[in-house]
Write an enzyme that holds these catalytic residues in place. Structure first.
Site, PDB file in Angstrom:
ATOM      1  N   GLU A  49       0.603  -1.324  -0.246  1.00 41.74           N
ATOM      2  CA  GLU A  49       0.021   0.029   0.030  1.00 41.74           C
ATOM      3  C   GLU A  49       0.844   0.639   0.085  1.00 41.74           C
ATOM      4  O   GLU A  49       1.916   1.764   0.220  1.00 41.74           O
ATOM      5  CB  GLU A  49      -0.928  -0.037   1.017  1.00 41.74           C
ATOM      6  N   LYS A 118      -9.474   3.185  -2.281  1.00 42.01           N
ATOM      7  CA  LYS A 118      -9.666   2.485  -1.543  1.00 42.01           C
ATOM      8  C   LYS A 118     -11.248   2.546  -0.608  1.00 42.01           C
ATOM      9  O   LYS A 118     -11.483   3.841  -0.564  1.00 42.01           O
ATOM     10  CB  LYS A 118      -8.559   2.210   0.004  1.00 42.01           C
ATOM     11  N   CYS A 185      -5.781  -3.310   1.606  1.00 45.26           N
ATOM     12  CA  CYS A 185      -4.887  -3.344   3.686  1.00 45.26           C
ATOM     13  C   CYS A 185      -6.791  -3.863   4.120  1.00 45.26           C
ATOM     14  O   CYS A 185      -7.308  -4.576   4.786  1.00 45.26           O
ATOM     15  CB  CYS A 185      -4.253  -2.421   3.877  1.00 45.26           C
ATOM     16  N   SER A 380      22.516  -1.387  33.649  1.00 45.92           N
ATOM     17  CA  SER A 380      22.074  -1.249  34.830  1.00 45.92           C
ATOM     18  C   SER A 380      22.271  -2.879  35.370  1.00 45.92           C
ATOM     19  O   SER A 380      22.215  -2.777  36.461  1.00 45.92           O
ATOM     20  CB  SER A 380      20.741  -1.043  35.028  1.00 45.92           C
TER      21      SER A 380
HETATM   22  N1  LIG Z   1      23.770   1.657  37.792  1.00 47.05           N
HETATM   23  C1  LIG Z   1      23.262   1.660  36.477  1.00 47.05           C
HETATM   24  N2  LIG Z   1      24.112   2.134  35.426  1.00 47.05           N
HETATM   25  C2  LIG Z   1      23.731   2.080  34.128  1.00 47.05           C
HETATM   26  N3  LIG Z   1      22.143   2.443  33.624  1.00 47.05           N
HETATM   27  C3  LIG Z   1      21.824   3.182  35.055  1.00 47.05           C
HETATM   28  C4  LIG Z   1      21.955   1.765  36.543  1.00 47.05           C
HETATM   29  N4  LIG Z   1      20.496   2.457  37.254  1.00 47.05           N
HETATM   30  C5  LIG Z   1      19.824   2.600  35.586  1.00 47.05           C
HETATM   31  N5  LIG Z   1      20.001   2.281  34.686  1.00 47.05           N
HETATM   32  C6  LIG Z   1      19.756   3.102  33.746  1.00 47.05           C
HETATM   33  O1  LIG Z   1      18.359   3.536  34.140  1.00 47.05           O
HETATM   34  C7  LIG Z   1      17.196   3.035  33.489  1.00 47.05           C
HETATM   35  C8  LIG Z   1      15.832   3.200  34.815  1.00 47.05           C
HETATM   36  O2  LIG Z   1      16.501   2.585  35.997  1.00 47.05           O
HETATM   37  P1  LIG Z   1      15.616   1.003  36.562  1.00 47.05           P
HETATM   38  O3  LIG Z   1      17.655   0.339  37.186  1.00 47.05           O
HETATM   39  O4  LIG Z   1      15.900   1.219  37.802  1.00 47.05           O
HETATM   40  O5  LIG Z   1      14.904   0.825  35.390  1.00 47.05           O
HETATM   41  P2  LIG Z   1      14.289  -0.679  35.189  1.00 47.05           P
HETATM   42  O6  LIG Z   1      13.548   0.075  34.521  1.00 47.05           O
HETATM   43  O7  LIG Z   1      14.276  -1.272  36.656  1.00 47.05           O
HETATM   44  O8  LIG Z   1      15.867  -1.057  34.424  1.00 47.05           O
HETATM   45  P3  LIG Z   1      16.781  -2.515  34.481  1.00 47.05           P
HETATM   46  O9  LIG Z   1      15.816  -3.484  34.529  1.00 47.05           O
HETATM   47  O10 LIG Z   1      17.780  -2.437  33.232  1.00 47.05           O
HETATM   48  O11 LIG Z   1      17.707  -1.982  35.744  1.00 47.05           O
HETATM   49  C9  LIG Z   1      17.922   1.529  33.414  1.00 47.05           C
HETATM   50  O12 LIG Z   1      17.020   0.959  31.717  1.00 47.05           O
HETATM   51  C10 LIG Z   1      18.524   1.944  32.754  1.00 47.05           C
HETATM   52  O13 LIG Z   1      19.112   1.628  31.910  1.00 47.05           O
HETATM   53  N1  LIG Z   2      -2.838   0.076   6.488  1.00 41.80           N
HETATM   54  C1  LIG Z   2      -4.020  -0.584   6.916  1.00 41.80           C
HETATM   55  O1  LIG Z   2      -5.537  -0.145   5.573  1.00 41.80           O
HETATM   56  C2  LIG Z   2      -3.823  -1.296   7.416  1.00 41.80           C
HETATM   57  C3  LIG Z   2      -5.720  -2.105   8.715  1.00 41.80           C
HETATM   58  C4  LIG Z   2      -5.051  -3.191   8.997  1.00 41.80           C
HETATM   59  N2  LIG Z   2      -6.196  -3.619  10.707  1.00 41.80           N
HETATM   60  C5  LIG Z   2      -3.963  -3.826   9.594  1.00 41.80           C
HETATM   61  O2  LIG Z   2      -3.447  -3.465  10.705  1.00 41.80           O
HETATM   62  O3  LIG Z   2      -2.991  -4.630   8.845  1.00 41.80           O
END
Ligand SMILES: Nc1ncnc2c1ncn2[C@@H]1O[C@H](COP(=O)(O)OP(=O)(O)OP(=O)(O)O)[C@@H](O)[C@H]1O
Ligand SMILES: NC(=O)CC[C@H](N)C(=O)O
Ligand SMILES: Nc1ncnc2c1ncn2[C@@H]1O[C@H](COP(=O)(O)OP(=O)(O)OC[C@H]2O[C@@H]([n+]3cccc(C(=O)O)c3)[C@H](O)[C@@H]2O)[C@@H](O)[C@H]1O
Length: 739
Positions: A49, A118, A185, A380
């Site tokens: 499309e 369409k 589609c 992290s």
């Molecule tokens: N110690 C760290 N080092 C690097 N990045 C971090 C660290 N802690 C947090 N982050 C970043 O911040 C984001 C959010 O923090 P948090 O650790 O609370 O995350 P989360 O959503 O529980 O994700 P994750 O499962 O990756 O820990 C993480 O996804 C990561 O990208």
């Molecule tokens: N472009 C369209 O018309 C997409 C609609 C359709 N419901 C899909 O998700 O494939």
């Protein structure tokens, strides 16, 4: 109707990785698909499309330029012989009598045979076709003998000598009697789908050019629709789709197919890094005719339809007759055609595979089209950021494989450009392993504070090593201290954690400053790491907040949840965990992912309390405790809120039944808590990082889930009604289960 010289026909359909407004690139890919279709002996080729401009042009469809450039592209396609000897069904927008339509343009040799608008537009979820196009309804006075005509642009007339073309819900009937029609589609998804009338009018081949994006578990629905359509109506149904990131949050997931009489005879890949996939099948049209004739009930409805003038859905369908014999072309196929009779084994990815393959392919398109030198990911060692790292590893595996298979191909060329190996001395370089490629494109950093645990530090390092990323371990306590000192100098106050006698506000501020400084550090790294490594360019910062955190708002606004792109922002924690457990089975070496999947999620922003810290989490702060709800419960809330369109009261009514093990008063408390946090944090969705769209319950405020962001978070009317319902239950119901 002329007698048929042969009932064999070879038909082709394709996946094209188009890019909105990349007119030159799009023409190049369409030409390649036509070339491949001819090479495989096809006499009919179907494209996706709006393939000429790209499906995702959105408000660019309001610009006249888009329409003009499409005509230039169509002239180029015909001028370069794309449709010489091949009936081509192209997709492009057309302005007809001052109205914008989403059209199929059927061309053969250098002539436009038919423009087919369409008639049912897609307007749900991410789709907004009604904003750009009008659904076509046929004028009462238009028939095949006197069809509505579209006046072609003068440049078209000058080049090809054709002044106008039939415009409407027609199909083409070829000289040998083969009838070919179109369904666009969404028309397949409607209750009175157009393929029903086409089939009842004897159309044997129906092409569906689609722009359909990926959502977890959606492919099965598409397949069911096509199988059921051709099982009931008989016929050859071709499906073509875009594939890739065409400039937005969605990933079109290809999977072009050819279905005959309820059986799939050819299927193109759903996730892949190649720009063009063409699939063909040689079909005996007598199979379609005999299938239909063997169903007397079909015959009764077909006879009635032909006798009536309009279609069952109130639209006019009619026939345009052509002097063209597609089956003759098939019979001059150089290779002996392999006639498709039975069905083939279907390839349907599991949700775990979809979670990694879809975002991996989307990231690859984004990376190669953005001009960046790679990614920077704050890692992290938790499940979310590790999932993102794993998705990049999958991307490197797909690209390395494709580059090694065709070192002169486009994938290899893009890979050399991104890895800065495209100087003449490296003209044939391809990475020898996914890890080698990852070392060029993926940069990860653990950014610890005194509140981080040794366990997550080690997991991040081991994962970085396993993937091959350029990994750093950084301590950011110095930055935290510096900012707090500036605050103290300015205000004379120093905040304390709650565990050390501070208020909740102080506690949250101390958590958030660590999280936000990680974001600042990430952007510094993304800008300068290529320079540090003696390379040019910049890195894209990857975010890793999952869909449930977004919904609950369990994230610091403008911390690492703010990034350039988020491959997992549309995926639930449950699906991510399943993906992390699946990956080591498919990608040996990533064993640490299973360990990460099984660790309790923790933000590690508060001081560790040795008394409550567990060995697996390495920390005393856990997400589920902090949030006041489990990720599983969030999954229920998310699906009911968005997919089942529930407000607080109807969500409560449904959950009282689903969670019958809980007292109604407890269910009400959970629903209230969810709506409180959802509404108090909704403002975070206005600035949420663009994320790969994967879930129908995504709360993405920018395109998908359009809601206010300032709520009365007390929900007075809604919660009062819930209380009334709870009061209607006998006391024992609430009491028994509470005890
Ligand atoms: N110690 C760290 N080092 C690097 N990045 C971090 C660290 N802690 C947090 N982050 C970043 O911040 C984001 C959010 O923090 P948090 O650790 O609370 O995350 P989360 O959503 O529980 O994700 P994750 O499962 O990756 O820990 C993480 O996804 C990561 O990208
Ligand atoms: N472009 C369209 O018309 C997409 C609609 C359709 N419901 C899909 O998700 O494939
Ligand atoms: N109605 C409104 N409209 C617009 N903006 C509004 C607003 N209300 C508050 N705000 C703004 O939002 C701010 C509050 O939001 P914010 O600063 O984010 O802070 P807040 O939501 O209070 O706290 C962040 C939460 O996320 C948790 N967290 C942080 C980091 C990582 C993780 C994880 O594991 O994933 C979890 C953390 O433990 C804490 O519970 C206010 O200070 C104000 O600036």
């Amino acid at each position: 109707m002329a007698p048929s010289s042969s009932s064999l026909i070879t038909v082709a359909t394709c996946n094209l990785n188009q890019w909105a407004l990349d007119f030159d690139g799009n023409v190049h890919r369409i030409l390649e698909s036509c070339r491949l279709a001819k090479e495989q002996g096809a006499s009919y080729r179907l494209g996706p499309e709006l393939e000429i401009c790209g499906y995702g042009c959105e408000d660019h469809f309001l610009e006249h330029d888009t329409f003009d450039h499409c005509w230039e592209s169509l002239c180029q396609l015909l001028g370069e012989g794309a449709s010489d000897g091949l009936l081509c069904d192209f997709g492009m927008p057309i302005l007809h009598a001052g109205v914008r339509y989403n059209c199929r343009v059927l061309c053969h040799d250098r002539k436009i045979l038919l423009i087919r608008p369409k008639s049912a537009l897609a307007d749900n979820g991410n789709y907004r076709e009604g904003r750009y196009f009008t659904a076509y309804s046929s004028p009462a006075n238009s028939t095949a003998n006197c069809p509505e005509k579209h006046l072609l642009p003068s440049t078209f007339f000058v080049k090809f000598g054709q002044r106008d073309a039939p415009f409407g819900l027609y199909h083409v009937e070829c000289a040998d009697g083969t009838a070919i029609g179109c369904e666009s589609c969404e028309e397949l998804w409607t209750p009175q789908a157009s393929h029903i009338d086409l089939a009842l009018r004897g159309v044997e081949i129906i092409g569906n050019g689609s722009g359909s994006h990926h959502e977890l578990r959606k492919l099965s629905t598409r397949i069911e629709l096509m199988m059921s359509a051709t099982r009931k109506c008989g016929g050859v149904y071709l499906y073509s789709n875009q594939r890739g990131c065409d400039g937005g949050r969605t990933y079109y997931d290809g999977c072009a197919m050819i279905v005959v009489n309820g059986k799939i005879v050819a299927q193109a890949p759903q996730f892949d890094v190649h720009d063009v996939n063409v699939i063909t099948a040689t079909i005996d049209l007598d199979d379609v005719r005999s299938y239909r004739a063997s169903h007397p009930s079909f015959g009764i409805q077909a006879a009635r339809t032909i006798a009536e003038s309009g279609g069952s859905n109130g639209l006019m369908y009619d026939t345009i007759t052509l002097v063209f014999d597609p089956t003759n072309s098939a019979s001059i196929n150089k290779n002996r055609p392999k006639i498709m009779e039975g069905g083939m084994a279907l390839k349907i990815a599991s949700p775990e595979e979809e979670c990694c393959l879809g975002p991996a392919c989307w990231l690859w398109d984004y990376l190669r089209r953005s001009g960046a030198a790679g990614f920077f990911l704050p890692l992290s060692g938790g499940a979310d950021s590790s999932s993102v790292a794993a998705i990049v590893a999958v991307m490197c595996t797909l690209v390395t494989k494709a580059a090694r298979e065709y070192p002169e191909g486009d994938v290899a060329k893009d890979c050399r450009r991104i890895c800065r190996k495209d100087d003449p001395g490296n003209s044939s370089w391809v990475p020898s392993t996914p890890e080698e490629m990852a070392n060029f494109v993926l940069h990860t950093a653990f950014m610890g504070t005194e509140n981080s645990s040794a366990v997550t530090h080690s997991r991040a390092k081991r994962l970085g090593d396993a993937i091959g990323s350029y990994h750093l371990s950084i301590k950011i306590d110095l930055m935290v201290k510096a900012v707090l000192q500036v605050f103290q100098i300015a205000t004379g106050h120093m905040p304390r954690f709650a565990s050390r006698g501070g208020t909740m506000s102080e506690d949250l501020a101390l958590q958030n400053i660590q999280a936000r400084l990680r974001m600042v550090t990430s952007y510094l790294m993304a800008q300068l790491l290529p320079w540090v490594r003696g390379r040019s360019g910049f890195l894209l910062v990857l975010g890793s907040a999952n869909v449930d955190e977004g919904l609950r708002g369990y994230m610091t606004k403008y911390d690492c949840s703010s990034a350039d792109l988020n491959p997992i922002g549309g995926i639930s924690k449950g699906d991510l965990k399943r993906m992390l457990i699946y990956l080591p089975r498919e990608y040996p070496g990533l064993d640490v992912l299973a360990e990460i999947a099984n660790a309790p999620p923790t933000a590690e922003l508060r001081p560790i309390d040795a008394a409550t810290a567990t060995a697996e989490a390495g920390h005393s702060q856990t997400d589920e405790e902090d949030m006041g709800m489990t990720y599983e419960e969030l999954g229920y809330f998310g699906r009911l809120r968005k997919m089942s369109r529930c407000g607080p009261v109807s969500m409560f009514r449904k959950l009282v039944v689903t969670w019958s093990h809980l007292a109604p008063s407890d269910v009400a408390a959970k629903v209230k808590r969810f709506f409180y946090y959802y509404s108090v944090n909704r403002h975070k969705m206005t600035t949420i990082t663009p994320a790969y769209h994967a879930e129908a319950y995504s709360p993405d405020d920018n395109r998908f889930d359009l809601r206010q962001f300032l709520y009365n978070t007390r929900w007075t009317r809604q919660f009062a009604v819930m209380d009334q319902i709870v009061a209607q239950y006998p006391d024992s119901d609430n009491k028994d289960k509470n005890d």
